[in-house]
Write a protein that holds these residues in place. Structure first.
Motif, PDB file in Angstrom:
ATOM      1  N   THR A 131       0.834  -1.198   0.000  1.00 34.10           N
ATOM      2  CA  THR A 131       0.000   0.000   0.000  1.00 34.10           C
ATOM      3  C   THR A 131       0.871   1.250   0.000  1.00 34.10           C
ATOM      4  O   THR A 131       2.103   1.157   0.046  1.00 34.10           O
ATOM      5  CB  THR A 131      -0.942  -0.005   1.225  1.00 34.10           C
ATOM      6  OG1 THR A 131      -1.884   1.066   1.112  1.00 34.10           O
ATOM      7  CG2 THR A 131      -0.160   0.124   2.523  1.00 34.10           C
ATOM      8  N   ASN A 132       0.242   2.401  -0.059  1.00 35.29           N
ATOM      9  CA  ASN A 132       0.995   3.660  -0.063  1.00 35.29           C
ATOM     10  C   ASN A 132       1.638   3.901   1.299  1.00 35.29           C
ATOM     11  O   ASN A 132       1.077   3.532   2.334  1.00 35.29           O
ATOM     12  CB  ASN A 132       0.062   4.825  -0.408  1.00 35.29           C
ATOM     13  CG  ASN A 132      -0.468   4.721  -1.830  1.00 35.29           C
ATOM     14  OD1 ASN A 132       0.301   4.530  -2.763  1.00 35.29           O
ATOM     15  ND2 ASN A 132      -1.779   4.834  -1.993  1.00 35.29           N
ATOM     16  N   ARG A 133       2.779   4.520   1.290  1.00 31.39           N
ATOM     17  CA  ARG A 133       3.531   4.776   2.517  1.00 31.39           C
ATOM     18  C   ARG A 133       2.697   5.557   3.529  1.00 31.39           C
ATOM     19  O   ARG A 133       2.792   5.330   4.735  1.00 31.39           O
ATOM     20  CB  ARG A 133       4.805   5.553   2.176  1.00 31.39           C
ATOM     21  CG  ARG A 133       5.659   5.979   3.342  1.00 31.39           C
ATOM     22  CD  ARG A 133       6.346   4.808   4.006  1.00 31.39           C
ATOM     23  NE  ARG A 133       7.247   4.105   3.099  1.00 31.39           N
ATOM     24  CZ  ARG A 133       7.940   3.029   3.450  1.00 31.39           C
ATOM     25  NH1 ARG A 133       7.827   2.533   4.673  1.00 31.39           N
ATOM     26  NH2 ARG A 133       8.719   2.432   2.580  1.00 31.39           N
ATOM     27  N   ALA A 134       1.845   6.450   3.051  1.00 34.09           N
ATOM     28  CA  ALA A 134       1.051   7.306   3.946  1.00 34.09           C
ATOM     29  C   ALA A 134      -0.185   6.603   4.506  1.00 34.09           C
ATOM     30  O   ALA A 134      -0.865   7.140   5.385  1.00 34.09           O
ATOM     31  CB  ALA A 134       0.627   8.569   3.204  1.00 34.09           C
ATOM     32  N   SER A 135      -0.481   5.398   4.038  1.00 28.57           N
ATOM     33  CA  SER A 135      -1.684   4.701   4.489  1.00 28.57           C
ATOM     34  C   SER A 135      -1.610   4.376   5.983  1.00 28.57           C
ATOM     35  O   SER A 135      -0.564   4.001   6.504  1.00 28.57           O
ATOM     36  CB  SER A 135      -1.857   3.398   3.701  1.00 28.57           C
ATOM     37  OG  SER A 135      -2.919   2.635   4.224  1.00 28.57           O
ATOM     38  N   LYS A 136      -2.755   4.506   6.655  1.00 26.95           N
ATOM     39  CA  LYS A 136      -2.825   4.180   8.076  1.00 26.95           C
ATOM     40  C   LYS A 136      -3.334   2.751   8.322  1.00 26.95           C
ATOM     41  O   LYS A 136      -3.480   2.327   9.462  1.00 26.95           O
ATOM     42  CB  LYS A 136      -3.743   5.179   8.795  1.00 26.95           C
ATOM     43  CG  LYS A 136      -3.192   6.611   8.776  1.00 26.95           C
ATOM     44  CD  LYS A 136      -4.119   7.558   9.529  1.00 26.95           C
ATOM     45  CE  LYS A 136      -3.549   8.973   9.530  1.00 26.95           C
ATOM     46  NZ  LYS A 136      -4.428   9.934  10.261  1.00 26.95           N
ATOM     47  N   ALA A 137      -3.581   2.019   7.233  1.00 28.06           N
ATOM     48  CA  ALA A 137      -4.065   0.637   7.350  1.00 28.06           C
ATOM     49  C   ALA A 137      -2.984  -0.234   7.979  1.00 28.06           C
ATOM     50  O   ALA A 137      -1.791  -0.074   7.706  1.00 28.06           O
ATOM     51  CB  ALA A 137      -4.442   0.096   5.980  1.00 28.06           C
ATOM     52  N   THR A 138      -3.422  -1.161   8.828  1.00 29.20           N
ATOM     53  CA  THR A 138      -2.482  -2.090   9.458  1.00 29.20           C
ATOM     54  C   THR A 138      -2.822  -3.544   9.156  1.00 29.20           C
ATOM     55  O   THR A 138      -2.002  -4.432   9.376  1.00 29.20           O
ATOM     56  CB  THR A 138      -2.474  -1.895  10.988  1.00 29.20           C
ATOM     57  OG1 THR A 138      -3.805  -2.117  11.498  1.00 29.20           O
ATOM     58  CG2 THR A 138      -2.004  -0.497  11.347  1.00 29.20           C
ATOM     59  N   SER A 139      -4.055  -3.787   8.658  1.00 27.72           N
ATOM     60  CA  SER A 139      -4.456  -5.161   8.354  1.00 27.72           C
ATOM     61  C   SER A 139      -5.481  -5.154   7.233  1.00 27.72           C
ATOM     62  O   SER A 139      -5.977  -4.093   6.811  1.00 27.72           O
ATOM     63  CB  SER A 139      -5.049  -5.838   9.586  1.00 27.72           C
ATOM     64  OG  SER A 139      -6.324  -5.291   9.898  1.00 27.72           O
ATOM     65  N   LEU A 140      -5.838  -6.337   6.776  1.00 22.64           N
ATOM     66  CA  LEU A 140      -6.781  -6.493   5.676  1.00 22.64           C
ATOM     67  C   LEU A 140      -8.150  -5.892   6.014  1.00 22.64           C
ATOM     68  O   LEU A 140      -8.828  -5.329   5.154  1.00 22.64           O
ATOM     69  CB  LEU A 140      -6.924  -7.988   5.353  1.00 22.64           C
ATOM     70  CG  LEU A 140      -7.474  -8.404   3.993  1.00 22.64           C
ATOM     71  CD1 LEU A 140      -6.735  -7.721   2.855  1.00 22.64           C
ATOM     72  CD2 LEU A 140      -7.392  -9.915   3.849  1.00 22.64           C
ATOM     73  N   LYS A 141      -8.546  -5.983   7.279  1.00 24.42           N
ATOM     74  CA  LYS A 141      -9.857  -5.476   7.703  1.00 24.42           C
ATOM     75  C   LYS A 141     -10.001  -3.975   7.462  1.00 24.42           C
ATOM     76  O   LYS A 141     -11.102  -3.457   7.280  1.00 24.42           O
ATOM     77  CB  LYS A 141     -10.085  -5.777   9.186  1.00 24.42           C
ATOM     78  CG  LYS A 141     -10.195  -7.263   9.522  1.00 24.42           C
ATOM     79  CD  LYS A 141     -11.437  -7.888   8.910  1.00 24.42           C
ATOM     80  CE  LYS A 141     -11.584  -9.349   9.315  1.00 24.42           C
ATOM     81  NZ  LYS A 141     -12.775  -9.966   8.671  1.00 24.42           N
ATOM     82  N   ASP A 142      -8.869  -3.275   7.447  1.00 23.61           N
ATOM     83  CA  ASP A 142      -8.915  -1.825   7.249  1.00 23.61           C
ATOM     84  C   ASP A 142      -9.265  -1.443   5.813  1.00 23.61           C
ATOM     85  O   ASP A 142      -9.441  -0.249   5.517  1.00 23.61           O
ATOM     86  CB  ASP A 142      -7.568  -1.200   7.632  1.00 23.61           C
ATOM     87  CG  ASP A 142      -7.275  -1.325   9.118  1.00 23.61           C
ATOM     88  OD1 ASP A 142      -8.239  -1.273   9.908  1.00 23.61           O
ATOM     89  OD2 ASP A 142      -6.091  -1.491   9.492  1.00 23.61           O
ATOM     90  N   PHE A 143      -9.341  -2.441   4.927  1.00 26.70           N
ATOM     91  CA  PHE A 143      -9.644  -2.157   3.526  1.00 26.70           C
ATOM     92  C   PHE A 143     -11.095  -2.468   3.158  1.00 26.70           C
ATOM     93  O   PHE A 143     -11.461  -2.449   1.990  1.00 26.70           O
ATOM     94  CB  PHE A 143      -8.693  -2.948   2.612  1.00 26.70           C
ATOM     95  CG  PHE A 143      -7.269  -2.466   2.677  1.00 26.70           C
ATOM     96  CD1 PHE A 143      -6.813  -1.463   1.836  1.00 26.70           C
ATOM     97  CD2 PHE A 143      -6.384  -3.016   3.599  1.00 26.70           C
ATOM     98  CE1 PHE A 143      -5.502  -1.019   1.903  1.00 26.70           C
ATOM     99  CE2 PHE A 143      -5.072  -2.583   3.680  1.00 26.70           C
ATOM    100  CZ  PHE A 143      -4.625  -1.571   2.833  1.00 26.70           C
TER     101      PHE A 143
END
Length: 260
Positions: A131-143
């Motif tokens: 993902t993009n460096r700035a993304s705050k996602a940490t796991s699949l659920k965040d998508f």
């Protein structure tokens, strides 16, 4: 007398036909040895396993393995022809007889085992998210409710549908196209085997790979599911086992900077 001669000729034709029916089909290993050439389906867009150098030559971990298998079977690593395949057409090219085997980042799954046979694994990857460096996602659920990219013919889509059914899946034919789509903002991430994502992100600080792995993907040589493949499978299993036990596969991983 004419009737006797005609009956004799008729019997000869029948016997000749029976003889043809009783001819045994040469197994795949026998065909390869007779041809004195191994024809292998490989990827040319999945560095570091199969890709092209600046001169257009096929290189990578899978390519090296293919040459070692050719050397083991035909005593010469140059006696191999490579046929580029994609994730979506590789099984068709194998089952149509265009190639003898696949060494093409093909992971073993229960679904694929219904239509293909496999060697012992030669590498185990794990699916991850780029993902993009700035993304705050940490796991699949965040998508959930967002867009994720997969490559057609890979196992990524099934894993996505199982883990996050609300995700919107966008498919591309090659990893190069998938990466370009991410960079253009068409989706929030790519789901693929970690070894492939490592290479895509190696020289690009604008993207990152999330730490969690969502599957185990044992890469193996794929064969047509038929009795004629049996001897070839045993021969290639012997070669891979020898490469593993002697440390040759580990050296190849180091050469191509592939993490275990």
């Amino acid at each position: 007398m004419k009737k006797i001669i005609l009956c004799f000729l008729f019997l000869c034709l029948i016997c000749t036909g029976c003889g043809k029916k009783q001819e045994k089909k040469t197994d795949t290993l026998g065909e390869i040895v007779k041809r004195d050439k191994l024809i292998i389906g490989v990827r040319d867009d999945t560095a570091p396993f199969g890709f092209r150098d600046k001169n257009g030559n096929l290189i990578g971990y899978d390519i090296d393995l293919a040459r070692l298998i050719a050397k083991g079977i035909l005593k010469d690593e140059k006696k191999v022809d490579f046929v580029p395949v994609t994730a979506s057409n590789r099984i068709m090219k194998l089952n149509s007889g265009e190639v003898d085997i696949l060494i093409a980042t093909m992971s073993i799954t229960e679904q694929r085992q219904q239509i293909l046979d496999f060697s012992m694994p030669y590498h185990v990857a794990g699916q991850a998210i780029l993902t993009n460096r700035a993304s705050k996602a940490t796991s699949l659920k965040d998508f959930e409710g967002k867009k994720l990219i997969i490559v057609f013919g890979s196992t990524s889509e099934n894993n996505l549908r199982t883990n996050v059914p609300e995700v919107e899946v966008i498919g591309f034919k090659t990893y190069k196209d998938a990466f370009n789509a991410l960079k253009m903002g068409k989706a929030q991430g790519i789901v693929a085997d970690d070894t492939i994502l490592y290479n895509l992100s190696r020289n690009d600080s604008s993207v990152k790979i999330l730490p969690k792995r969502y599957s185990q993907e044992p890469y193996a040589v794929a064969f047509r599911k038929e009795k004629e493949s049996a001897r070839l499978i045993r021969e290639i299993d012997y070669i891979i086992d020898n490469l593993q036990s002697t440390g040759r596969l580990n050296k190849m991983r180091e050469k191509w900077n592939i993490k275990n």
